[in-house]
Enzyme design. Structure first.
Site, PDB file in Angstrom:
ATOM      1  N   GLU A   1      12.854  -8.741   1.646  1.00 40.40           N
ATOM      2  CA  GLU A   1      13.916  -8.620   3.034  1.00 40.40           C
ATOM      3  C   GLU A   1      13.267  -7.587   3.843  1.00 40.40           C
ATOM      4  O   GLU A   1      12.339  -6.854   3.842  1.00 40.40           O
ATOM      5  CB  GLU A   1      14.995  -8.223   2.397  1.00 40.40           C
ATOM      6  CG  GLU A   1      15.954  -8.586   1.345  1.00 40.40           C
ATOM      7  CD  GLU A   1      16.773  -7.870   0.215  1.00 40.40           C
ATOM      8  OE1 GLU A   1      17.414  -6.838   0.505  1.00 40.40           O
ATOM      9  OE2 GLU A   1      17.690  -8.632  -0.701  1.00 40.40           O
ATOM     10  N   PRO A   2      14.376  -7.946   4.730  1.00 42.08           N
ATOM     11  CA  PRO A   2      13.657  -6.865   6.066  1.00 42.08           C
ATOM     12  C   PRO A   2      14.070  -5.220   5.623  1.00 42.08           C
ATOM     13  O   PRO A   2      12.908  -4.484   6.492  1.00 42.08           O
ATOM     14  CB  PRO A   2      15.395  -6.449   7.088  1.00 42.08           C
ATOM     15  CG  PRO A   2      16.477  -8.257   6.946  1.00 42.08           C
ATOM     16  CD  PRO A   2      16.297  -8.455   5.546  1.00 42.08           C
TER      17      PRO A   2
ATOM     18  N   ALA B   1      13.006  -4.552   2.429  1.00 38.53           N
ATOM     19  CA  ALA B   1      12.969  -4.554   0.744  1.00 38.53           C
ATOM     20  C   ALA B   1      11.768  -5.097   0.769  1.00 38.53           C
ATOM     21  O   ALA B   1      11.830  -6.456   0.078  1.00 38.53           O
ATOM     22  CB  ALA B   1      14.366  -4.390  -0.012  1.00 38.53           C
ATOM     23  N   GLY B   2      10.312  -4.884   0.647  1.00 42.84           N
ATOM     24  CA  GLY B   2       8.848  -5.435   1.372  1.00 42.84           C
ATOM     25  C   GLY B   2       8.534  -4.992  -0.246  1.00 42.84           C
ATOM     26  O   GLY B   2       8.676  -5.317  -1.425  1.00 42.84           O
TER      27      GLY B   2
ATOM     28  N   HIS C   1     -22.081 -16.396  12.323  1.00 49.76           N
ATOM     29  CA  HIS C   1     -22.322 -17.679  13.662  1.00 49.76           C
ATOM     30  C   HIS C   1     -22.474 -17.104  14.630  1.00 49.76           C
ATOM     31  O   HIS C   1     -22.287 -17.649  15.409  1.00 49.76           O
ATOM     32  CB  HIS C   1     -20.958 -18.546  12.601  1.00 49.76           C
ATOM     33  CG  HIS C   1     -20.333 -19.343  11.873  1.00 49.76           C
ATOM     34  ND1 HIS C   1     -21.009 -18.899  10.539  1.00 49.76           N
ATOM     35  CD2 HIS C   1     -20.598 -20.614  11.985  1.00 49.76           C
ATOM     36  CE1 HIS C   1     -21.049 -20.132  10.123  1.00 49.76           C
ATOM     37  NE2 HIS C   1     -20.717 -20.959  11.185  1.00 49.76           N
ATOM     38  N   GLY C   2     -22.402 -15.821  14.897  1.00 46.07           N
ATOM     39  CA  GLY C   2     -22.049 -14.987  16.757  1.00 46.07           C
ATOM     40  C   GLY C   2     -21.650 -15.417  16.919  1.00 46.07           C
ATOM     41  O   GLY C   2     -20.308 -15.757  16.736  1.00 46.07           O
TER      42      GLY C   2
ATOM     43  N   GLU D   1       2.258 -11.377  -1.267  1.00 46.95           N
ATOM     44  CA  GLU D   1       2.996 -11.956  -2.671  1.00 46.95           C
ATOM     45  C   GLU D   1       2.037 -10.751  -3.255  1.00 46.95           C
ATOM     46  O   GLU D   1       1.867 -10.252  -4.963  1.00 46.95           O
ATOM     47  CB  GLU D   1       2.168 -12.782  -3.648  1.00 46.95           C
ATOM     48  CG  GLU D   1       2.593 -14.080  -3.287  1.00 46.95           C
ATOM     49  CD  GLU D   1       2.384 -15.014  -4.864  1.00 46.95           C
ATOM     50  OE1 GLU D   1       1.875 -15.228  -5.477  1.00 46.95           O
ATOM     51  OE2 GLU D   1       2.948 -16.247  -4.276  1.00 46.95           O
TER      52      GLU D   1
END
Ligand code: COS
Length: 388
Positions: A124-125, A127-128, A339-340, A364
């Site tokens: 929730e906004p 409650a993470g 890969h630069g 999660e």
């Protein structure tokens, strides 16, 4: 599933990833959508029902088998796996683990076929990480509950036909006690969706808010029935233990893909007159990547074996999620380095993976929550041992 049939499934998934998914990674990222014909193929291969029992139309893989599939699916953009991720994981497991026979019979066959997408509404906004402090309420009204609240960052919510919703049925409580899990059809009156979130990566996988405004659900929508009133948080934790292990498996798959790409590039790219793979500083990076991915693979396989042997895995699943998600972050960083300039521009796809994998350390349960789970369980175990 017998060994031969399972091997055929793995070969099919590997071919599907190589021939159908990899060539379309860029297109999916640009369009922020997985093409419908790919979703159709996923349905045909049974990929939506990997973890769903056979009696409800799924493949009923053991967790050891399921993670082998996740390793293969990790060989391409995580957005593809995300489409089937909730039906195999957090969107269906609440019902599989704690649901009533009626709930299983009603929802699981359609989830196994991919006709119905399941989605998990915990965050929730406000409650993470502190999921137990959630505020969405479920007020009893005769034979019904009335849901009110907002859920945030809900994976696959735009596609979902059914939500597992965690809501507070005890208005006096402020913690995990008094939270109940409900199975809620997405088309009920009072449910609306926020706009799709614009994310750092994993375009093609969608999240958004889900808003419940006086949504009436019958008492038999409680997962596991009325006996489970107030026990929903435990359901959430059990679902997440399993989910964390499959996320760790996907991290291993993605890391192996990035290692293969980096090795191929290093063997081809010449500087100072020779392939850069001949230089020891590049070799050191390749070796570290390989060793770390191998370690994570072993952890995930061992934890899945324990789960299949019915041993508790909360601590080990948290170890796997923490290590594998951090590992793939380091691997992606080294892949860009090898890969630069080619790793920094969009064409190689490496920079896309670099952004995609960042999510693994967050959803999660963040790395910090995994650390907390692991250490708390260590202390509990030590106390138990000294008391016994
Ligand atoms: N399996 C079964 N039950 C579990 C469990 C597990 N792995 N972990 C906890 N529980 C139970 C506990 O036994 C307790 O039940 P009782 O009170 O009946 O004993 C209850 O759940 C509450 O547990 P706890 O007291 O540990 O809860 P906390 O509020 O302290 O929070 C954390 C625990 C932080 C671990 C939890 O809130 C969490 O995992 N947060 C992250 C949430 C998350 O992953 N969000 C991602 C969004 S979903 S994609």
């Amino acid at each position: 599933m017998d060994r031969e049939t399972f091997q055929q499934l793995l070969d099919t998934v590997e071919r599907f990833v190589r021939e159908r998914l990899r060539p379309r990674e860029d297109e999916v990222a640009v369009n922020d959508a997985v093409p419908e014909e790919i979703v159709r193929d996923m349905r045909e291969f049974g990929l939506f029902g990997l973890a769903i029992p056979e009696e409800f139309g799924g493949l009923e893989l053991t967790l050891s088998e399921e993670i082998q599939v996740a390793f293969k699916l990790g060989g391409t953009s995580p957005a593809f796996r995300s489409i089937i991720g909730t039906n195999n994981g957090i969107g269906s497991q609440g019902i599989i683990i704690d649901g009533t026979p009626e709930q299983k019979a009603h929802y699981l066959p359609k989830m196994a076929s991919g006709e119905l997408i399941g989605s998990f509404c915990l965050t929730e906004p406000e409650a993470g990480s502190d999921a137990g402090s959630l505020r969405t309420s479920a007020r009893r009204d005769g034979g019904h509950f009335v849901l009110n609240g907002t859920k945030r960052f809900i994976t696959n919510a735009p596609q979902a036909g059914v939500f597992t919703v965690f809501a507070r049925t005890d208005p006096e409580s402020r913690t995990a006690a008094g939270v109940t899990a409900f199975i809620v059809d997405a088309n009920l009156k009072g449910i609306s969706l926020g706009k799709k979130d614009r994310k750092m990566g994993q375009q093609g996988a969608h999240t958004c808010d889900v808003i419940f405004d006086d949504v009436r659900v019958p008492v038999n929508a409680i997962i596991g029935g009325e006996a489970n009133l107030g026990k929903g948080f435990t359901t959430a934790m059990k679902v997440l233990d399993r989910g964390r292990l499959t996320i760790a498996a996907v991290c291993v798959g993605v890391a192996e893909r990035l290692i293969a790409d980096s090795l191929a590039y290093a063997m081809e790219r010449k500087q100072f007159g020779q392939p850069i793979a001949e230089f020891q500083l590049i070799q050191a990076m390749l070796a570290d990547m390989r060793a770390e991915a191998f370690a994570a693979r072993c952890m995930v396989e061992e934890t899945a074996r324990r789960f299949d042997a019915l041993a508790p895995i909360a601590t080990e699943a948290a170890c796997c999620k923490m290590f594998a998600s951090e590992m793939v972050g380091r691997v992606a960083d080294k892949a860009v380095q090898i890969h630069g300039g080619a790793g920094y521009v969009a064409d190689s796809g490496i920079e896309r993976f670099y952004r995609d994998v960042r999510l693994f350390r967050i959803y999660e349960g963040t790395t910090q929550i995994q650390q907390l789970v692991i250490a708390r369980n260590m202390v509990r175990e030590a106390r138990r041992q000294s008391a016994g």
